[in-house]
Design a protein around this motif. Sequence first.
Motif, PDB file in Angstrom:
ATOM      1  N   LEU A  31       0.814  -1.215   0.000  1.00 45.20           N
ATOM      2  CA  LEU A  31       0.000   0.000   0.000  1.00 45.20           C
ATOM      3  C   LEU A  31       0.846   1.263   0.000  1.00 45.20           C
ATOM      4  O   LEU A  31       0.487   2.280  -0.601  1.00 45.20           O
ATOM      5  N   ASP A  32       2.006   1.199   0.635  1.00 45.66           N
ATOM      6  CA  ASP A  32       2.809   2.405   0.813  1.00 45.66           C
ATOM      7  C   ASP A  32       3.646   2.771  -0.406  1.00 45.66           C
ATOM      8  O   ASP A  32       4.484   3.675  -0.327  1.00 45.66           O
ATOM      9  N   ARG A  33       3.431   2.089  -1.529  1.00 45.19           N
ATOM     10  CA  ARG A  33       3.988   2.589  -2.780  1.00 45.19           C
ATOM     11  C   ARG A  33       3.315   3.908  -3.170  1.00 45.19           C
ATOM     12  O   ARG A  33       3.811   4.626  -4.045  1.00 45.19           O
ATOM     13  N   ALA A  34       2.191   4.216  -2.534  1.00 43.60           N
ATOM     14  CA  ALA A  34       1.532   5.507  -2.724  1.00 43.60           C
ATOM     15  C   ALA A  34       1.759   6.363  -1.494  1.00 43.60           C
ATOM     16  O   ALA A  34       1.663   5.889  -0.365  1.00 43.60           O
ATOM     17  N   LYS A  35       2.078   7.629  -1.723  1.00 49.19           N
ATOM     18  CA  LYS A  35       2.306   8.576  -0.632  1.00 49.19           C
ATOM     19  C   LYS A  35       1.708   9.913  -1.015  1.00 49.19           C
ATOM     20  O   LYS A  35       1.465  10.197  -2.187  1.00 49.19           O
ATOM     21  N   VAL A  36       1.513  10.752  -0.025  1.00 46.96           N
ATOM     22  CA  VAL A  36       1.024  12.116  -0.252  1.00 46.96           C
ATOM     23  C   VAL A  36       1.945  13.079   0.471  1.00 46.96           C
ATOM     24  O   VAL A  36       2.264  12.890   1.655  1.00 46.96           O
ATOM     25  N   ALA A  37       2.400  14.094  -0.243  1.00 46.41           N
ATOM     26  CA  ALA A  37       3.204  15.162   0.337  1.00 46.41           C
ATOM     27  C   ALA A  37       2.470  16.473   0.150  1.00 46.41           C
ATOM     28  O   ALA A  37       1.656  16.623  -0.778  1.00 46.41           O
ATOM     29  N   HIS A  38       2.733  17.425   1.009  1.00 49.04           N
ATOM     30  CA  HIS A  38       2.091  18.734   0.922  1.00 49.04           C
ATOM     31  C   HIS A  38       3.143  19.790   0.619  1.00 49.04           C
ATOM     32  O   HIS A  38       4.175  19.870   1.281  1.00 49.04           O
ATOM     33  N   GLY A  39       2.876  20.579  -0.409  1.00 44.22           N
ATOM     34  CA  GLY A  39       3.805  21.619  -0.814  1.00 44.22           C
ATOM     35  C   GLY A  39       3.097  22.933  -1.030  1.00 44.22           C
ATOM     36  O   GLY A  39       1.949  23.129  -0.590  1.00 44.22           O
ATOM     37  N   ALA A  90       1.685  24.161  -3.556  1.00 38.11           N
ATOM     38  CA  ALA A  90       0.454  24.107  -4.358  1.00 38.11           C
ATOM     39  C   ALA A  90      -0.533  23.089  -3.815  1.00 38.11           C
ATOM     40  O   ALA A  90      -1.434  22.651  -4.528  1.00 38.11           O
ATOM     41  N   GLY A  91      -0.383  22.702  -2.539  1.00 38.86           N
ATOM     42  CA  GLY A  91      -1.310  21.764  -1.937  1.00 38.86           C
ATOM     43  C   GLY A  91      -0.797  20.340  -1.983  1.00 38.86           C
ATOM     44  O   GLY A  91       0.392  20.093  -2.203  1.00 38.86           O
ATOM     45  N   PRO A  92      -1.684  19.356  -1.782  1.00 42.31           N
ATOM     46  CA  PRO A  92      -1.250  17.961  -1.735  1.00 42.31           C
ATOM     47  C   PRO A  92      -0.798  17.455  -3.101  1.00 42.31           C
ATOM     48  O   PRO A  92      -1.315  17.851  -4.138  1.00 42.31           O
ATOM     49  N   VAL A  93       0.194  16.572  -3.063  1.00 41.87           N
ATOM     50  CA  VAL A  93       0.724  15.927  -4.267  1.00 41.87           C
ATOM     51  C   VAL A  93       0.810  14.431  -3.983  1.00 41.87           C
ATOM     52  O   VAL A  93       1.326  14.022  -2.938  1.00 41.87           O
ATOM     53  N   THR A  94       0.302  13.623  -4.902  1.00 35.63           N
ATOM     54  CA  THR A  94       0.357  12.169  -4.765  1.00 35.63           C
ATOM     55  C   THR A  94       1.572  11.631  -5.505  1.00 35.63           C
ATOM     56  O   THR A  94       1.828  12.005  -6.649  1.00 35.63           O
ATOM     57  N   LEU A  95       2.330  10.755  -4.839  1.00 34.05           N
ATOM     58  CA  LEU A  95       3.468  10.093  -5.469  1.00 34.05           C
ATOM     59  C   LEU A  95       3.205   8.591  -5.523  1.00 34.05           C
ATOM     60  O   LEU A  95       2.802   7.986  -4.516  1.00 34.05           O
ATOM     61  N   LEU A  96       3.424   8.014  -6.694  1.00 29.93           N
ATOM     62  CA  LEU A  96       3.275   6.579  -6.903  1.00 29.93           C
ATOM     63  C   LEU A  96       4.636   6.010  -7.291  1.00 29.93           C
ATOM     64  O   LEU A  96       5.205   6.402  -8.312  1.00 29.93           O
ATOM     65  N   GLU A  97       5.158   5.115  -6.484  1.00 28.57           N
ATOM     66  CA  GLU A  97       6.488   4.557  -6.718  1.00 28.57           C
ATOM     67  C   GLU A  97       6.371   3.242  -7.473  1.00 28.57           C
ATOM     68  O   GLU A  97       5.698   2.305  -7.041  1.00 28.57           O
ATOM     69  N   VAL A  98       7.052   3.176  -8.622  1.00 31.35           N
ATOM     70  CA  VAL A  98       7.089   1.955  -9.430  1.00 31.35           C
ATOM     71  C   VAL A  98       8.523   1.442  -9.395  1.00 31.35           C
ATOM     72  O   VAL A  98       9.451   2.125  -9.834  1.00 31.35           O
ATOM     73  N   VAL A  99       8.708   0.244  -8.876  1.00 35.09           N
ATOM     74  CA  VAL A  99      10.047  -0.261  -8.576  1.00 35.09           C
ATOM     75  C   VAL A  99      10.649  -0.939  -9.798  1.00 35.09           C
ATOM     76  O   VAL A  99      10.036  -1.800 -10.429  1.00 35.09           O
ATOM     77  N   GLY A 100      11.885  -0.518 -10.116  1.00 39.34           N
ATOM     78  CA  GLY A 100      12.616  -1.122 -11.215  1.00 39.34           C
ATOM     79  C   GLY A 100      13.555  -2.213 -10.740  1.00 39.34           C
ATOM     80  O   GLY A 100      13.789  -2.386  -9.545  1.00 39.34           O
ATOM     81  N   ASP A 101      14.149  -2.917 -11.700  1.00 40.60           N
ATOM     82  CA  ASP A 101      14.985  -4.070 -11.370  1.00 40.60           C
ATOM     83  C   ASP A 101      16.467  -3.732 -11.284  1.00 40.60           C
ATOM     84  O   ASP A 101      17.296  -4.624 -11.105  1.00 40.60           O
ATOM     85  N   THR A 102      16.816  -2.457 -11.399  1.00 37.70           N
ATOM     86  CA  THR A 102      18.234  -2.097 -11.443  1.00 37.70           C
ATOM     87  C   THR A 102      18.663  -1.196 -10.295  1.00 37.70           C
ATOM     88  O   THR A 102      19.763  -0.648 -10.326  1.00 37.70           O
TER      89      THR A 102
END
Length: 409
Positions: free
Chosen positions: A193-201, A203-215
């Motif tokens: 679940l925590d591959r998704a995060k929310v940060a506040h800057g 311009a307001g909230p920003v959603t980050l979605l982490e996609v993991v690579g193999d390298t």
Amino acid sequence: MRNSTVRAVNRLTARWAAEAADGDGGTVLTAAGVWPLLALLADGAAGPARAELEQALGIPAGDAAGAGRELLAALAGVRGLRAATGLWAAADLPLEAPWTARLPDGTRGTLTGDPEADGKSLDAWAAERTDGLIERMPVALPEGPDAVRLVLASALALRLKWIRPFQEWPQQMHEGPWAGRELVVLHRSTSLLDRAKVAHGAAGPVTLLEVVGDTGVDVHLVLGGPDAPPGTVLTTGIEAATRARPSTPASLLPDGNPGPGLTVRTVRSESPEPRLSIATPAFEVRADHDLLARAGLFGLVAATGRGSGSFPGISSEPLAIGSARQSAVARFHATGFEAAAVTAFGAVGAGIPHLRHRTRHAHAYVDRPFGFLAVHRTSRLVLAAGWVTDPLPYEEPDREAEEAEFWAD
């Protein structure tokens, strides 16, 4: 690589992204390809040019050559990432031995003065060092008094595969700026679940979605509010992805819509595991940047002056920066991600389950322009950053051609 160098490069990435992502079109940029070249220039600069380059770099000019060389060596050590540098000088240009001795290992070539022959040689270097992703060296080679006397270039090429690939479906968009378009949309779900995060800057909230690579390199998709300025969204995303700004993982977010494009719910489920579902368009973005259009950002204002030359540590012949450009590309698709950049400075001179558990489900849906960041997992160095305004359209396969090819085989 040193933490101080990583922070300096990431600061340049953030400043550049804040200006370059203006929302009028997609872009991609790689400050990690610019910073070491600025460092090598600073090592040979004097006077105001040295002071400006030092400020843009964020480190003392006396430490620049070592830091630039160390950064390029570290980049070359990242799996899936190719890093290279090249120097080409006119045959009659005297180069200072202390400066050339501090250059990183790389190509050394001679400019013949024939623009066509030199152009072919430089283009071949760019294409070979980026596996064909960048086909031309971003430098013009005029004749006459503006002839290029020295070219200093870097090339970065990143290829990675997702640990878990996406499924690719055509999807008609019904809302937002892409309404009415049929796009290639990538879908994937995970129990992390925590591959998704929310940060506040700013311009307001920003959603980050982490996609993991193999390298050892991951890609973060960055989505802000509908009216949030792209540059501000990217800046917040860079700070959060590099841990310079706090963010809240999805497991700690409240139910509802805690971030742009993100929905979190507590639901009954057959499994006790949480679930994060992601839907995002595939994309390809290309950009060409004239660094001298933002000369102040890169510390190149004084360096372009042709009065007396700003680089006595490079050559006894007065030199000025006549051109500074970067060509970059990024592709995000079902099985992986690839990005490349060449930077050149020219000096002139899913049944029905038994729902026994209550668990958290999150769904992230990207349906409007968004940012992306390729980040080295260990150092948190941002290798590429960009903004997507025009995702890949879905194209119906040519069934007749496929059938003809099948029977031909």
